[in-house]
Enzyme design. Structure first.
Site, PDB file in Angstrom:
ATOM      1  N   TYR A 155       0.254  -1.294  12.692  1.00 29.04           N
ATOM      2  CA  TYR A 155      -0.309  -0.334  11.747  1.00 29.04           C
ATOM      3  C   TYR A 155       0.764   0.114  10.771  1.00 29.04           C
ATOM      4  CZ  TYR A 155       1.771   3.331  14.679  1.00 29.04           C
ATOM      5  OH  TYR A 155       2.640   4.114  15.391  1.00 29.04           O
ATOM      6  N   CYS A 156       0.292   0.558   9.604  1.00 29.60           N
ATOM      7  CA  CYS A 156       1.184   1.042   8.553  1.00 29.60           C
ATOM      8  C   CYS A 156       0.418   2.080   7.740  1.00 29.60           C
ATOM      9  CB  CYS A 156       1.678  -0.120   7.692  1.00 29.60           C
ATOM     10  SG  CYS A 156       0.364  -1.094   6.948  1.00 29.60           S
ATOM     11  N   THR A 157       0.974   2.518   6.622  1.00 27.39           N
ATOM     12  CA  THR A 157       0.327   3.585   5.873  1.00 27.39           C
ATOM     13  C   THR A 157      -0.659   3.091   4.827  1.00 27.39           C
ATOM     14  OG1 THR A 157       2.263   3.653   4.440  1.00 27.39           O
ATOM     15  CG2 THR A 157       2.138   5.287   6.189  1.00 27.39           C
TER      16      THR A 157
END
Length: 177
Positions: A155-157
């Site tokens: 996951y990331c932003t």
């Protein structure tokens, strides 16, 4: 702006006005349709982005040019809905699940996922400890062999880091990303 697309955040005191502005842009300019607009509300009274800045760059998120725009559809990982991601966090009976936080160290230190399992051994969360995304290449070099037989969640932003990170791992033989 880059060949990959547009990245940015709009801010203002009236989020509804910003959303209306973006809707109007999408109606009048086909290139601006289907953009995942990001907004920052101005609740503090201080404008977070006092100036408009537009820059043309080679990559929105730099990989040192190791991932091309053509690599993402060919080597990118599987996209999951929030419910699918949550269910995948519970683990896989056939493979160990590993989670990689593809954000930088500043974002990681603000907060990160803790899988809904009994112990970290069941679903470890890896922090690549990146100051810049370009250093993810080194993380891949060191960890690809370990990850090859695992189910890898990340996951990331904003999404572009996950797109590139999954392609970096897949190109190194990690298949279940």
């Amino acid at each position: 702006l880059a060949k990959e697309g547009i990245n940015g955040t709009l801010s203002g005191q009236d989020i509804d006005a910003l959303q209306a502005f973006c809707s109007r842009l999408e109606e009048t300019e086909p290139l601006l349709q289907d953009i995942d607009w990001k907004f920052s509300d101005n609740t503090s009274g201080k404008e977070p982005f006092p100036d408009l800045k537009v820059a043309i760059v080679k990559e929105i998120v730099s990989t040192g040019n190791t991932i091309t725009l053509d690599d993402i559809p060919q080597f990118g990982g599987k996209h999951l809905s929030p419910d699918e991601f949550h269910n995948a966090l519970k683990g896989d009976e056939e493979k160990q699940t590993v989670v990689i936080d593809v954000r930088n160290t500043f974002e990681y230190n603000i907060g990160h996922f803790v899988p809904p399992t009994a112990s970290a051994e069941e679903t470890p969360v890896l922090n690549p400890e990146m100051v810049t995304f370009a250093s993810f290449n080194g993380f891949c070099d060191k960890n690809a062999e370990y990850l090859k037989d695992k189910k890898v969640l990340m996951y990331c932003t904003g999404g572009i880091r996950c797109e590139k990170a999954s392609a970096m791992l897949t190109k190194r033989g990690v298949e279940d990303v």
